[in-house]
Design an enzyme around this catalytic site. Structure first.
Site, PDB file in Angstrom:
ATOM      1  N   ASP A 269       1.034  -1.301  -0.081  1.00  9.46           N
ATOM      2  CA  ASP A 269      -0.116  -0.213   0.043  1.00  9.46           C
ATOM      3  C   ASP A 269       0.937   1.449   0.074  1.00  9.46           C
ATOM      4  O   ASP A 269       1.860   1.332   0.712  1.00  9.46           O
ATOM      5  CB  ASP A 269      -0.945  -0.031   1.206  1.00  9.46           C
ATOM      6  CG  ASP A 269      -2.205   0.829   1.089  1.00  9.46           C
ATOM      7  OD1 ASP A 269      -2.833   1.000   0.069  1.00  9.46           O
ATOM      8  OD2 ASP A 269      -2.000   1.925   2.056  1.00  9.46           O
TER       9      ASP A 269
ATOM     10  N   GLU B 292       0.771  -0.691  -5.054  1.00  7.44           N
ATOM     11  CA  GLU B 292      -0.383   0.254  -5.082  1.00  7.44           C
ATOM     12  C   GLU B 292       0.058   1.539  -5.791  1.00  7.44           C
ATOM     13  O   GLU B 292       0.732   2.214  -4.756  1.00  7.44           O
ATOM     14  CB  GLU B 292      -1.114   0.208  -3.662  1.00  7.44           C
ATOM     15  CG  GLU B 292      -2.327   0.877  -3.714  1.00  7.44           C
ATOM     16  CD  GLU B 292      -2.041   2.470  -3.422  1.00  7.44           C
ATOM     17  OE1 GLU B 292      -2.583   3.178  -4.448  1.00  7.44           O
ATOM     18  OE2 GLU B 292      -1.492   2.917  -2.427  1.00  7.44           O
TER      19      GLU B 292
ATOM     20  N   ASP C 221     -11.261   1.295  -0.981  1.00  7.76           N
ATOM     21  CA  ASP C 221     -11.377   2.627  -0.797  1.00  7.76           C
ATOM     22  C   ASP C 221     -12.260   3.339  -1.648  1.00  7.76           C
ATOM     23  O   ASP C 221     -12.600   4.372  -1.354  1.00  7.76           O
ATOM     24  CB  ASP C 221      -9.826   3.242  -0.882  1.00  7.76           C
ATOM     25  CG  ASP C 221      -9.133   3.008   0.498  1.00  7.76           C
ATOM     26  OD1 ASP C 221      -9.567   2.959   1.438  1.00  7.76           O
ATOM     27  OD2 ASP C 221      -7.802   3.041   0.178  1.00  7.76           O
TER      28      ASP C 221
END
Length: 512
Positions: free
Chosen positions: A295, A342, A395
């Site tokens: 991430d 990501e 998200d």
């Protein structure tokens, strides 16, 4: 080079398990059955860490420990560590997660089961526990003491604990270890329960040819055992409070940016130690899963540095990260790493160049492709092979919710691109992702089920009410599995040997 594959994004907390939150019990194995029937060879999860602020798995209390809430009481009852009647008295799996209720009702039962284990476990079980404790002592002992102290001090951040404990003075730590020894033992057993159950579930996935895509956040929480145990690795002031914190500047999600509050690393100190802490973190991650999604990958190239006193992320600056050298050292020690970057949000040419030099696949999200012409890089006709394509992520809104709330311009663009399918725009997006040249395709379960905004997992910059969604037990139907399997087959996303056991075994008890 990995084969084309398809999978589902779903965190274990979303299972319809008894006890107020999804866990590693029967519902998890039912989901693995569904993945097999639907010919899905990837299962992407969120971080498995114990949740902290906002109950977010990305605000974990440890970079290594497991979330006790995900432990199956049903499995503990089968082992004899807790009464089945007590498990049966807990809520069924039809409601969203109420984290406070889970803390109040489930966690005491986990503690009771751990005490029973310490008193009654047979020699073979005790041997497994002792081996786990020995192999993982390098992170486990700090975490279990941290967890007990955090409960003792009613959840306040570690820098507000008594000074001797906060600064880890040896005499102070010796005293609390002696005083809280029984509670520390219970905390250690709970971690043993977690990793035994996760290892069994991971092995089951492996036996079906399903690879687990794990997720680690580049930064760790300030209120974590990692920062408490290793303050020298983080940008802290003399009083141990953060000097600067992480976040991102204003973007698609927030006009004031996102002030995450994570302390930033002392990358010079980490480099001097040859990134030892990170090497252990990555090695551990690859023993708990098969592929690691990083991430906020862009933070390795440059990260947004915010003075700790700032209340928003508006005032900050980009600072160069460790870059390619970091990954070179990791590969020298660990070999080639199965990673996903990501790389969403404000991505520069330098970030793209770093990822491409490293050969790590990036991410594309179909929902982003209709904001403006510049966002067309997220659409299938612009995607390259070394990519993981998604309809949406944890998200984002669900695809149904996104389409319903989009501007008229975006909806018309989607209709022009996908047409107007009889089974819904979400299925058109699923088909587009699956038929793309991207080597890997991952679909959130909510999009397969055609759920609206009420079922989204997280709203960035909104700290309340997230991470609570769970699906209903009856929704994983044979018809749904067969529909997805047919798409997966015709798009060549069923890897050779699917359903056959992998040659690479899960790391036993997660050795260091």
């Amino acid at each position: 080079m990995q084969e084309r594959a398809s999978g589902i994004l779903l965190h274990p907390s979303c299972f319809p398990s008894r006890g107020g939150i999804g866990d590693f019990g029967p519902a998890a194995y039912d989901f693995v059955d569904f993945l097999t029937e639907a010919k899905q060879s990837l299962w992407q999860i969120l971080p498995l860490a114990p949740v902290g602020y906002g109950n977010s798995p990305y605000s974990g209390l440890s970079a290594f420990a497991g979330n006790p809430f995900l432990i199956s009481l049903d499995r503990l009852a089968e082992r004899g560590w807790i009464s089945p009647d007590k498990v049966a008295s807990l809520p069924d799996g039809v409601n969203p997660v109420d984290f406070e209720d889970v803390r109040a009702k489930k966690f005491p039962l986990l503690q009771e089961a751990a005490r029973t284990f310490l008193k009654k476990a047979d020699p073979e079980a005790k041997e497994r526990y002792e081996k786990f404790s020995w192999l993982n002592g390098w992170w486990l002992e700090d975490f279990v003491l941290f967890a007990v102290l955090r409960r003792r001090f009613k959840g306040v951040s570690w820098n507000e604990w008594p000074k001797g404990i906060a600064s880890r003075e040896p005499n102070a730590l010796d005293e609390v270890r002696k005083e809280l020894g029984d509670e520390v033992d219970v905390s250690r057993v709970i971690q043993f329960f977690f990793f035994e159950q996760w290892r069994a579930l991971h092995e089951e996935c492996r036996s079906r040819g399903i690879r687990v895509v794990g997720d680690i956040a580049i930064f760790v929480s300030y209120d974590s055992s990692d920062v408490w145990a290793h303050p020298e690795l983080f940008r802290l002031k003399e009083d141990l409070s953060p000097e600067v914190v992480a976040g991102v500047p204003p973007d698609y999600f927030s006009k004031t940016g996102q002030r995450w509050g994570n302390p930033l690393y002392r990358w010079d100190e980490l480099a001097a130690r040859r990134y030892e802490w990170w090497i252990r973190r990555m090695q551990f991650a690859l023993q708990t899963c098969d592929i690691v999604r990083i991430d906020h990958f862009r933070g390795f190239e440059s990260y947004w540095e915010i003075p700790a006193e700032e209340e928003t992320a508006i005032r900050g600056q980009w600072v160069k990260g460790p870059g390619e050298h970091f990954f070179q050292v990791l590969r020298e020690d660990l070999g080639e790493l199965p990673l996903i970057a990501e790389d969403l949000g404000m991505i520069t040419d330098e970030v793209v160049a770093l990822r491409e030099r490293l050969g790590i696949p990036g991410m594309k999200v179909l929902q982003f492709g209709f904001n403006d012409a510049g966002a067309h890089i997220h659409l299938p006709h612009r995607v390259v092979e070394n990519t993981v394509i998604y309809t949406g992520t944890h998200d984002n809104d669900t695809s149904v919710g996104w389409y319903e709330s989009s501007s008229e311009t975006a909806r018309k663009a989607a209709q022009a691109y996908f047409g107007c399918p009889q089974d819904g725009m979400h299925w058109a997006m699923v088909r587009a992702a699956e038929t793309s040249v991207a080597r890997q395709c991952i679909i959130p379960l909510q999009d397969l089920l055609g759920l609206d905004s009420n079922s989204r997992m997280n709203i960035p910059s909104h700290p309340e009410g997230n991470w609570t969604w769970r699906y209903q037990p009856e929704v994983l139907t044979t018809d749904l599995a067969h529909k997805l399997a047919e798409i997966t087959e015709v798009t060549d996303r069923v890897p050779s040997g699917f359903g056959e056991k992998s040659n690479r075994e899960v790391g036993e008890n997660f050795a260091a």
